[in-house]
Enzyme design. Structure first.
Site: not given
Length: 288
Positions: A11, A14-17, A33, A127
């Site tokens: 994945g 916006a916050f990284g991988k 993450k 969310d």
């Protein structure tokens, strides 16, 4: 990262991988993450907040947090790997073939129990969407995940004001830039339930303006009539335009047609969580 063998990227946002990895010590799969702190401070703070929240979450219907660490100006969050993927992918795999009502209610009750756990702790998820619900154990277990934009309320009546969330799932109060509380999660939960029933979003539009208009008017097509009256009646309750008219997660779980299913998912840990709230104590067998 020396303690893990990275298998692949699963994945990116916006916050990284996010990586699928294998722990060298125990050989178990996990998700890591990676958040790059070179990015704006806002993302750094959101990431730290997620770590603090995740570390406090202990529930079978919430993705388990294992650990976190920092390396080279990056934050790594190690979490449970759910081998069934996310609910959005599972819905797409149906290719128009409806889920059985038993399957829908099984997932819905589990998601609701996870949501009850965080709402009882004055936390908004903000969310909730099919992509943030993960499946494990051959798709039988559903878990709420991704608390990156969750918010802790000082008390249950405090209203948050930030406009966040995913457009298809956002509530009328967010569309109208009004203050909101935990009832905005209930709206999003309704969107997920509708998707499980109809295999499509309840509110769609050719552009954002059209989408917002449909959301604010709660204009959606009924779910297929093959589903029970109870299920058909529940969805409009979750889509009440006024947050005050929407049921709380506790009220939803007290619905007679759902209440009977809850005992299946009451592990001893969940039962203990429910006891202080006076929640169906008959499901709890007296211990020592």
């Amino acid at each position: 990262m020396d303690n893990y063998d990275v298998i692949k990227v699963i994945g990116e946002g916006a916050f990284g991988k996010a990586f699928l990895a294998n722990g060298k010590a125990d050989g178990k799969y996990c998700v890591i993450k990676e958040i790059d702190f070179v990015k704006p401070n806002q993302e750094k703070e959101a990431s730290k907040k997620e770590v603090i929240l995740l570390a406090r979450m202990k529930h079978p219907n919430i993705v388990t947090f294992f650990s976190s660490f920092q390396e080279n100006n990056r934050l790594f969050i190690v979490m449970e790997y759910c081998d069934g993927g996310d609910l959005m992918r599972r819905i797409r795999r149906q290719r128009g073939v409806l889920f059985s009502e038993d399957q829908i209610l099984s997932w819905f009750v589990q998601i609701s129990l996870g949501l009850k756990y965080i709402h009882d702790r004055k936390i908004l998820h903000r969310d909730i969407k099919a992509q943030n619900i993960f499946l494990s154990k051959n798709g039988m277990v559903a878990k709420l995940g991704d608390f990156g934009i969750a918010r802790v309320l000082n008390n249950s009546m405090e209203l948050a004001r930030t406009c966040v969330g995913t457009p298809y799932y956002i509530s009328p109060e967010i569309c109208q830039n009004k203050p909101y509380n935990n009832k905005t999660d209930i709206w999003s939960l309704g969107c997920v339930l509708y998707e499980l029933c109809a295999l499509k979003h309840p509110f769609e539009g050719n552009n954002l303006h059209q989408l917002v208009l449909k959301i604010c008017q709660a204009h959606f097509a009924p779910i297929p009539t093959t589903f029970s009256h109870d299920l058909q009646a529940l969805i409009p309750q979750l889509f009440e335009v006024s947050p005050r008219d929407r049921p709380s997660i506790n009220s939803i779980l007290k619905s007679p047609f759902l209440e009977n299913l809850i005992a299946k998912y009451l592990t001893p840990e969940v039962s203990l969580e429910m006891i202080p709230c006076g929640f169906w104590q008959r499901f709890w067998l007296a211990g020592p």
